[in-house]
Design an enzyme around this catalytic site. Structure first.
Site, PDB file in Angstrom:
ATOM      1  N   SER A  47      -4.545   0.240   6.277  1.00 24.39           N
ATOM      2  CA  SER A  47      -5.931   0.701   6.349  1.00 24.39           C
ATOM      3  C   SER A  47      -6.913  -0.396   5.975  1.00 24.39           C
ATOM      4  O   SER A  47      -6.532  -1.425   5.402  1.00 24.39           O
ATOM      5  CB  SER A  47      -6.139   1.910   5.433  1.00 24.39           C
ATOM      6  OG  SER A  47      -5.356   3.011   5.869  1.00 24.39           O
ATOM      7  N   GLY A  51      -5.208   3.022  -3.078  1.00 26.03           N
ATOM      8  CA  GLY A  51      -6.436   3.704  -3.445  1.00 26.03           C
ATOM      9  C   GLY A  51      -6.172   4.916  -4.317  1.00 26.03           C
ATOM     10  O   GLY A  51      -7.095   5.499  -4.882  1.00 26.03           O
ATOM     11  N   ASP A 101       0.866  -1.175   0.000  1.00 27.74           N
ATOM     12  CA  ASP A 101       0.000   0.000   0.000  1.00 27.74           C
ATOM     13  C   ASP A 101       0.909   1.233   0.000  1.00 27.74           C
ATOM     14  O   ASP A 101       2.116   1.122   0.260  1.00 27.74           O
ATOM     15  CB  ASP A 101      -0.889  -0.035   1.244  1.00 27.74           C
ATOM     16  CG  ASP A 101      -1.686   1.233   1.439  1.00 27.74           C
ATOM     17  OD1 ASP A 101      -2.357   1.657   0.491  1.00 27.74           O
ATOM     18  OD2 ASP A 101      -1.610   1.817   2.539  1.00 27.74           O
ATOM     19  N   MET A 102       0.348   2.393  -0.240  1.00 23.77           N
ATOM     20  CA  MET A 102       1.181   3.601  -0.276  1.00 23.77           C
ATOM     21  C   MET A 102       0.994   4.475   0.967  1.00 23.77           C
ATOM     22  O   MET A 102       1.836   4.496   1.853  1.00 23.77           O
ATOM     23  CB  MET A 102       0.879   4.397  -1.555  1.00 23.77           C
ATOM     24  CG  MET A 102       1.462   3.747  -2.796  1.00 23.77           C
ATOM     25  SD  MET A 102       3.275   3.628  -2.824  1.00 23.77           S
ATOM     26  CE  MET A 102       3.703   5.322  -3.229  1.00 23.77           C
TER      27      MET A 102
END
Length: 269
Positions: free
Chosen positions: A216, A45, A9-10
Site C-alpha cells: 500500500s 499501520g 507490512d501486514m
C-alpha cells in the site's frame, strides 16, 4: 552483501485476506533468520497491541514499527513514541468533524478511540486493526498521547479526500492512504522508513542490507529506503512503480516467499 534486516507490512502483505499467515512455515523461517543474525521487523499501520497478537511467541525477540511509524518497539522496549501537540489534535478534530461519511479512529499510545455513535459493525471491522479500542463521547476529552488519526472511507473518495486533507491540515500532519479503505493522518516524518532508520541506527545496519516488503501507499517511504524493495502482486500501482522487485500476492504467501529467497540465497540475493 549479506541481508541483515527484513521488514514486512501486514495487511495485504504478510497476512492473507483472512488476516492469517502460515505460522508453521514462518516460524521455521524465523529460526533460520535468528540463527543468521537477520532482524525481523513488523512495519504496519496497525496498533502495536494488535501486531503483537500475531507474534505472541516471539514478540519479545522482534521489533515493531507500529501505527505507520509513530510507535517503535524493539524486543518489548519502547524506542520511539510520536505525538501531536494538543492544539494540533484540536485543529485536526475540527477539520474531520466537517467531513461527512467517515469513520474516525483516534489513535493513542494506550488505546485507540471510537465515538459512541459508531455502528457496532464498523467497530468490529476496526477491531481487526486495533486490539485496544474504546468508545468515547468526546474525542477532546481523551487523556492519552495521540499520534495518528485513522479514517475509514469509501475507496473511490480517497484521492480527493487526500488532497482536501493535505490542503486543510497538511502543515501539521501527513495524510497517507493505507489501503483497504483507510486514510491515516500521521505526524510528519514519522513514517515507516523513519521507524526503520531508528532501529538500524540502534543495530548498526545500513540500508543496503535491508529488505522491505509492502503493498500500500503507506509503504512507499519504506520501499524507497530499503536496497531490496518488494511489491506484492496485489500492490497499488504506486507501490509497484517504486519497488525494485516483485513477489506473489498476499494470498500466495508472497512475503514468506521473499524470506525463503533470502534464506536460500536466490536472486536477487
Amino acid at each position: 552483501m549479506p541481508i541483515k534486516l527484513i521488514a514486512v507490512d501486514m495487511d495485504g502483505t504478510f497476512l492473507d485476506d483472512e488476516k492469517r499467515y502460515d505460522k508453521t512455515r514462518f516460524m521455521a523461517q524465523y529460526a533460520q533468520l535468528k540463527e543468521r543474525g537477520i532482524r525481523f521487523v513488523v512495519a504496519s499501520g496497525n496498533q502495536y497491541y494488535q501486531l503483537v497478537h500475531y507474534f505472541e511467541a516471539i514478540q519479545h525477540d522482534i521489533a515493531f514499527v507500529a501505527e505507520n511509524g509513530a510507535y517503535v518497539v524493539d524486543a518489548g522496549e519502547e524506542i520511539h513514541c510520536g505525538k501531536f501537540a494538543r492544539e494540533e489534535v484540536a485543529r485536526i478534530l475540527d477539520v474531520l468533524a466537517a467531513i461527512p461519511d467517515i469513520h474516525l479512529i483516534v489513535c493513542g499510545k494506550n488505546s485507540a478511540y471510537a465515538h459512541t455513535s459508531m455502528p457496532q459493525a464498523v467497530v468490529d471491522k476496526m477491531s481487526n486493526h486495533y486490539r485496544r479500542l474504546k468508545k468515547v463521547e468526546d474525542f477532546s476529552e481523551v487523556d492519552d498521547i495521540i499520534f495518528k488519526f485513522s479514517l475509514g472511507v469509501q475507496n473511490e473518495v480517497i484521492p480527493t479526500l487526500l488532497k482536501k486533507l493535505a490542503s486543510a491540515v497538511g502543515d501539521i500532519t501527513q495524510p497517507v492512504s493505507s489501503g483497504f479503505g483507510f486514510i491515516d493522518l500521521i505526524v510528519p516524518g514519522l513514517h515507516k522508513a523513519n521507524g526503520l532508520s531508528l532501529l538500524q541506527a540502534r543495530w548498526g545496519i545500513h540500508e543496503d542490507d535491508v529488505v522491505a516488503i509492502g503493498d500500500s501507499d503507506n509503504d512507499i517511504e519504506m520501499l524507497r529506503h530499503a536496497r531490496y524493495s518488494f511489491a506484492m502482486a496485489n500492490a497499488s500501482p504506486a507501490v509497484a512503480e517504486v519497488a525494485s522487485y516483485s513477489t506473489e500476492s498476499n494470498n500466495q504467501q508472497g512475503a514468506l516467499n521473499v524470506i525463503a529467497r533470502v534464506i536460500n540465497g536466490d536472486a536477487p540475493f
